[in-house]
Design an enzyme around this catalytic site. Structure first.
Site, short mmCIF file in Angstrom:
data_model
loop_
_atom_site.label_atom_id
_atom_site.label_comp_id
_atom_site.label_asym_id
_atom_site.label_seq_id
_atom_site.Cartn_x
_atom_site.Cartn_y
_atom_site.Cartn_z
N SER A 37 -3.41 5.12 -13.91
CA SER A 37 -4.46 4.91 -14.94
C SER A 37 -4.97 3.47 -15.07
O SER A 37 -5.87 3.22 -15.88
CB SER A 37 -4.00 5.37 -16.34
OG SER A 37 -4.12 6.76 -16.48
N TYR A 83 -9.45 4.08 -14.56
CA TYR A 83 -9.25 4.64 -15.89
C TYR A 83 -8.97 3.60 -16.98
O TYR A 83 -8.90 3.95 -18.17
CB TYR A 83 -8.15 5.71 -15.86
CG TYR A 83 -8.61 7.04 -15.28
CD1 TYR A 83 -9.93 7.24 -14.86
CD2 TYR A 83 -7.74 8.12 -15.15
CE1 TYR A 83 -10.36 8.44 -14.33
CE2 TYR A 83 -8.16 9.34 -14.62
CZ TYR A 83 -9.47 9.50 -14.22
OH TYR A 83 -9.90 10.70 -13.70
N GLY A 90 -10.10 4.31 -5.43
CA GLY A 90 -8.78 3.74 -5.70
C GLY A 90 -7.68 4.30 -4.81
O GLY A 90 -7.89 4.58 -3.63
N VAL A 91 -6.52 4.50 -5.40
CA VAL A 91 -5.37 4.95 -4.63
C VAL A 91 -5.60 6.39 -4.13
O VAL A 91 -5.15 6.77 -3.04
CB VAL A 91 -4.07 4.79 -5.46
CG1 VAL A 91 -3.97 5.76 -6.60
CG2 VAL A 91 -2.84 4.89 -4.57
N ASP A 92 -6.33 7.17 -4.90
CA ASP A 92 -6.68 8.55 -4.52
C ASP A 92 -7.45 8.56 -3.20
O ASP A 92 -7.11 9.30 -2.27
CB ASP A 92 -7.53 9.14 -5.66
CG ASP A 92 -7.68 10.65 -5.59
OD1 ASP A 92 -7.05 11.28 -4.72
OD2 ASP A 92 -8.43 11.21 -6.43
N ASP A 107 0.85 -1.19 0.00
CA ASP A 107 0.00 0.00 0.00
C ASP A 107 0.89 1.24 0.00
O ASP A 107 1.66 1.46 0.94
CB ASP A 107 -0.88 -0.07 1.26
CG ASP A 107 -1.77 1.15 1.42
OD1 ASP A 107 -1.70 2.09 0.62
OD2 ASP A 107 -2.56 1.14 2.39
N ILE A 108 0.75 2.07 -1.01
CA ILE A 108 1.62 3.24 -1.18
C ILE A 108 1.50 4.22 -0.01
O ILE A 108 2.45 4.95 0.29
CB ILE A 108 1.31 3.93 -2.53
CG1 ILE A 108 2.49 4.79 -2.99
CG2 ILE A 108 0.02 4.73 -2.48
CD1 ILE A 108 2.39 5.23 -4.45
N1 AR6 Z 1 -1.32 1.60 -3.12
C1 AR6 Z 1 -0.77 1.39 -4.34
N2 AR6 Z 1 -1.47 1.17 -5.45
C2 AR6 Z 1 -2.82 1.17 -5.34
C3 AR6 Z 1 -3.49 1.41 -4.12
C4 AR6 Z 1 -2.68 1.63 -2.97
N3 AR6 Z 1 -3.22 1.87 -1.77
N4 AR6 Z 1 -4.83 1.34 -4.35
C5 AR6 Z 1 -4.99 1.08 -5.66
N5 AR6 Z 1 -3.78 0.96 -6.26
P1 AR6 Z 1 -6.83 3.80 -9.57
P2 AR6 Z 1 -6.67 5.40 -12.04
C6 AR6 Z 1 -3.47 0.69 -7.68
O1 AR6 Z 1 -8.19 3.34 -9.90
O2 AR6 Z 1 -6.94 4.20 -12.86
C7 AR6 Z 1 -9.89 7.65 -8.66
O3 AR6 Z 1 -11.25 7.65 -8.34
C8 AR6 Z 1 -4.48 -0.11 -8.47
O4 AR6 Z 1 -4.22 -1.49 -8.31
O5 AR6 Z 1 -6.54 4.21 -8.17
O6 AR6 Z 1 -5.56 6.33 -12.44
C9 AR6 Z 1 -9.38 9.03 -9.01
O7 AR6 Z 1 -10.01 10.06 -8.26
C10 AR6 Z 1 -4.22 0.35 -9.89
O8 AR6 Z 1 -3.24 -0.51 -10.52
O9 AR6 Z 1 -6.40 5.08 -10.49
C11 AR6 Z 1 -9.70 9.13 -10.47
O10 AR6 Z 1 -11.05 9.53 -10.67
C12 AR6 Z 1 -3.60 1.74 -9.74
O11 AR6 Z 1 -3.41 1.93 -8.33
C13 AR6 Z 1 -9.50 7.72 -10.98
O12 AR6 Z 1 -9.71 6.88 -9.83
C14 AR6 Z 1 -4.43 2.87 -10.27
O13 AR6 Z 1 -5.81 2.65 -10.00
C15 AR6 Z 1 -8.11 7.48 -11.47
O14 AR6 Z 1 -8.03 6.20 -12.02
#
Ligand code: AR6
Length: 169
Positions: A119, A123, A34-36, A12-13
């Protein structure tokens, strides 16, 4: 490994004690899933308050805030492209996220950074293709920035871990 300055971390980042973690944000910079969502939850309300002052962010660009309750000192928020099949400039924009984030870290004299696979969640960018762009962009940037200490790729799930392991050799 391509270079000793690139590492792969499983997990987890939000737990990482690095100079900056990179957030895969959206154009509003006001949080999401997600990560956000994980970063905003872990950082606390100060992060959202600072993000409100930034007036959003264009796709392919990056902005920086402090890290608040995170172990990381800074958060670099970048907005990856939504995947539309690959012929809509997605690769160029994704590459620009990595370059822009690294340039911002360098401007702030930071030395260590951690990236999620931008992404590839909400995304929809195919994880393997996105990982390849990430590793290429970071490797090229490090080649011309010999003073930068460490770039960490963070694999939250098994699929990402395997992909980066293969890409990094
Ligand atoms: N630590 C590391 N990586 C992670 C974590 C974490 N805690 N959680 C998820 N990932 P995403 P996007 C990975 O959906 O596709 C949001 O709603 C996950 O496995 O977080 O760029 C934003 O507000 C995946 O491989 O981001 C935007 O609206 C990667 O992070 C939208 O999602 C990216 O997944 C952005 O979408």
């Amino acid at each position: 490994m391509k270079t000793k300055r690139i590492a792969l971390i499983r997990g987890d980042i939000t737990t990482l004690d690095v100079d900056a973690i990179v957030n895969a944000a959206n154009n509003s910079l006001l949080g999401g899933g997600g990560v956000d969502g994980a970063i905003h939850r872990a950082a606390g309300p100060g992060l959202l308050a600072e993000c409100r002052q930034l007036n959003g962010c264009n796709t392919g660009e990056a902005k920086i805030t402090r890290g608040y309750n995170l172990p990381a000192r800074f958060v670099i928020h970048t907005v990856g492209p939504v995947w539309h099949g690959g012929n809509s400039g997605e690769e160029h924009l994704l590459r620009s996220c990595y370059n822009g984030s690294l340039n911002l870290a360098h401007d702030y004299q930071l030395k260590t950074i951690a990236f999620p696979n931008i992404s590839t969640g909400v995304y929809g960018y195919p994880k393997q293709q996105a990982g390849r762009v990430a590793v290429e962009a970071v490797s090229e940037w490090l080649d011309v920035h010999p003073d930068f200490k460490q770039v960490n790729f963070v694999a939250f799930d098994e699929e990402n871990f395997t992909i980066y392991e293969e890409l990094l050799g």
